[in-house]
Design an enzyme around this catalytic site. Sequence first.
Site, PDB file in Angstrom:
ATOM      1  N   THR A   1      -8.770   0.812  -9.808  1.00 14.77           N
ATOM      2  CA  THR A   1      -8.216  -0.387  -9.236  1.00 14.77           C
ATOM      3  C   THR A   1      -8.361  -1.560 -10.198  1.00 14.77           C
ATOM      4  O   THR A   1      -9.129  -1.496 -11.149  1.00 14.77           O
ATOM      5  CB  THR A   1      -8.927  -0.635  -7.873  1.00 14.77           C
ATOM      6  OG1 THR A   1      -8.769   0.524  -7.088  1.00 14.77           O
ATOM      7  CG2 THR A   1      -8.482  -1.855  -7.143  1.00 14.77           C
TER       8      THR A   1
ATOM      9  N   GLY B   1     -13.138  -1.301  -7.780  1.00 15.57           N
ATOM     10  CA  GLY B   1     -14.305  -0.416  -7.712  1.00 15.57           C
ATOM     11  C   GLY B   1     -14.570   0.149  -6.330  1.00 15.57           C
ATOM     12  O   GLY B   1     -15.705   0.064  -5.829  1.00 15.57           O
ATOM     13  N   GLY B   2     -13.521   0.721  -5.687  1.00 15.14           N
ATOM     14  CA  GLY B   2     -13.716   1.400  -4.400  1.00 15.14           C
ATOM     15  C   GLY B   2     -14.404   0.493  -3.384  1.00 15.14           C
ATOM     16  O   GLY B   2     -14.109  -0.707  -3.303  1.00 15.14           O
TER      17      GLY B   2
ATOM     18  N   ARG C   1       0.836  -1.198   0.000  1.00 11.56           N
ATOM     19  CA  ARG C   1       0.000   0.000   0.000  1.00 11.56           C
ATOM     20  C   ARG C   1       0.878   1.258   0.000  1.00 11.56           C
ATOM     21  O   ARG C   1       1.958   1.279   0.611  1.00 11.56           O
ATOM     22  CB  ARG C   1      -0.864  -0.022   1.279  1.00 11.56           C
ATOM     23  CG  ARG C   1      -1.885   1.088   1.393  1.00 11.56           C
ATOM     24  CD  ARG C   1      -2.982   0.974   0.388  1.00 11.56           C
ATOM     25  NE  ARG C   1      -4.139   1.782   0.741  1.00 11.56           N
ATOM     26  CZ  ARG C   1      -5.116   2.075  -0.114  1.00 11.56           C
ATOM     27  NH1 ARG C   1      -5.090   1.628  -1.363  1.00 11.56           N
ATOM     28  NH2 ARG C   1      -6.152   2.794   0.273  1.00 11.56           N
TER      29      ARG C   1
ATOM     30  N   ASP D   1      -7.733   8.279   0.235  1.00 13.32           N
ATOM     31  CA  ASP D   1      -8.334   7.190   1.013  1.00 13.32           C
ATOM     32  C   ASP D   1      -8.168   7.388   2.516  1.00 13.32           C
ATOM     33  O   ASP D   1      -8.740   6.644   3.312  1.00 13.32           O
ATOM     34  CB  ASP D   1      -7.751   5.828   0.592  1.00 13.32           C
ATOM     35  CG  ASP D   1      -8.471   5.261  -0.627  1.00 13.32           C
ATOM     36  OD1 ASP D   1      -9.523   5.818  -1.004  1.00 13.32           O
ATOM     37  OD2 ASP D   1      -7.988   4.283  -1.209  1.00 13.32           O
TER      38      ASP D   1
ATOM     39  N   SER E   1      -8.025   0.914   2.947  1.00 13.56           N
ATOM     40  CA  SER E   1      -8.407   0.454   1.608  1.00 13.56           C
ATOM     41  C   SER E   1      -9.597  -0.485   1.697  1.00 13.56           C
ATOM     42  O   SER E   1      -9.860  -1.075   2.747  1.00 13.56           O
ATOM     43  CB  SER E   1      -7.222  -0.290   0.989  1.00 13.56           C
ATOM     44  OG  SER E   1      -7.591  -0.888  -0.224  1.00 13.56           O
TER      45      SER E   1
HETATM   46  N1  GLY Z   1      -8.305   3.135  -3.634  1.00 17.83           N
HETATM   47  C1  GLY Z   1      -9.410   2.350  -3.309  1.00 17.83           C
HETATM   48  C2  GLY Z   1      -9.148   1.423  -2.188  1.00 17.83           C
HETATM   49  O1  GLY Z   1      -8.003   1.094  -1.926  1.00 17.83           O
HETATM   50  O2  GLY Z   1     -10.077   1.030  -1.534  1.00 17.83           O
END
Ligand code: GLY
Length: 591
Positions: A402, A494-495, A125, A444, A473
């Site tokens: 993503t 997708g978030g 990350r 985020d 995340s």
């Molecule tokens: N950037 C979206 C996630 O990591 O949830």
Amino acid sequence: MKTQWAARPAYVYPFQTGDQRNKPSIHSQIGLIFSFRILFYWFVILLVSLPSNGSAGKRGAVAAGHELAAQAGINALDRGGNAVDAAVAIGLTLGVVDGFNSGTGGGCFMLIRTPRGELVALDGRETAPERAHRDMYLRDGQAVSDLSQKGALAVGVPGALATFDTALRRYGKLKLADLLLPAAEIAESGFPVNQTFYGRVASVVQTLREFPEIQSVYLDAKLNPFQVGDTFVQPQLAESYRLIASDGISAFYNGPIAVSLAEWMRDHGGILTQSDMARYQTKFRTPVRSMYREFEIAGFPPPSSGGIHVAQILKILEFFDIPSMDRHSAEWIHLVIEAMKRAFADRAFWLGDSDYANVPLGLISDNYAKSLAEDIDPSQASKVTRHGTPPHADKALFGSHTTHYSAADQEGYWVACTATVNTTLGSKVMIPGRGIVLNNEMDDFSAQPGKANFFGLLGSEANAVQPGKRPLSSMSPTLVLKSGEPVLSVGAAGGPTIISQTLVHLLLILDFGLGVEEALAHPRFHHQWKPDRVVLEASWPSSVVQALKNKGHEVHVVNQIGAAQAVQRMSQSQTFKGASDPRINGSSMQW
Ligand code: GLY
């Protein structure tokens, strides 16, 4: 207090001084368009777009968001690599052909299962720079979304490349250079723009016009997106890949690429420095392991919220007889979204990087799941006003747009990897002369209590900005085991819908017995607590929409939700089957 969930350090990259040998080349398409390589890539795309239904691999399978990436995975297996090599080949190739979703300027979570049965979570990350601070996105006391979503301050220290390198050194058979060079070839020769690519670039074209470096690559001479069928070339990215292939990842973290990045940051009001880059470490974390009926679910721990909340929702649903329900019914959707609401309310309060915040282990305890399940009314939507309080919340703690890809091989390596630059083309910052798009993962973090991020997600102090901390995340790479043997690798893009998609696919495959292709094609739904509404794909019949409204749900219908990939091992034939989301131009291949 940090428990077994705390990260173990992996590699510290030795400092190496800059190398200025590789000057960026000028972006030029002319002359390349008719090259033999282009014809070759068109041929590969034609070949791999042929339906793979019905076929299964005896030796392995891959699934990825682009056919050239899936092909790179298969090529790695063909060259003697394993599923880890295949996953890294896919990740590096996606950075070329799908750079609006992921790349070396972003991060990833990679979940690996080895033939010896070891399960490891590699945390790649992005990390907040040393000069980041809690209120860095406030102006006149208010959080300003633009600051965390585009430009210099949006960028976290990228972690994908370090993680690919770590994965290969520990578990792979091939060298990083073996996988970088074929991807560099594609970047240099180009590949055809498809509908997904065009649509994603078009969706951010106005913002791209604010950033000269990225517009010189991603837009044409008139500052418009390239059209479907055009050939997209990235000679600067090809050079960067080749530089890393020859000098190792220190070229990126300690060498000329870090220098270019830091200089741009310094000149544009950024805070990310060369020492932030040099300090980056992939963290080894312990996966979240839980049982759902006879299946063991291995998910990703904080700073992902995915592993915890997929497990939590499954545990709540274990108190209902899901397998006996109709997967097309409003009754089933209702129960799942009631569980989702409670999990997302907990996410907003409890979750953050567990190296900095106290994340309760009790979130996935059976007793806590039971109390949440008892609160669900099967006939009526309930108001969830706040998060719950899991047992021993102050003492028993978790020690963290993503793309998702999956790979498995006959030797017993399984990989589930989700990677991202966050929103389309991340911060829109491209490292000058290097062709590398930088993430906007800082969005985020929770910029301010009560202020939603790009995905409408709320957060608390647990996810406030701190130097060196990793933003929360939703990425949920997941492996499923039955009697100790892996049977499924799945995840999504997708978030926050990543959590819902992964969860729904698990239910469809484990409870309703669907194969991976059928499960990925099934209509989807999502609820993230706030805003308090069910999001349904338009493919659900109007009778289901009405039935959910009758139960008191606000319903919001969208064309489609997310994109998922999966690889499954069939118990009868012991063969592998990959599936790619029919909603995107992805690809799965059997080996
Ligand atoms: N950037 C979206 C996630 O990591 O949830």
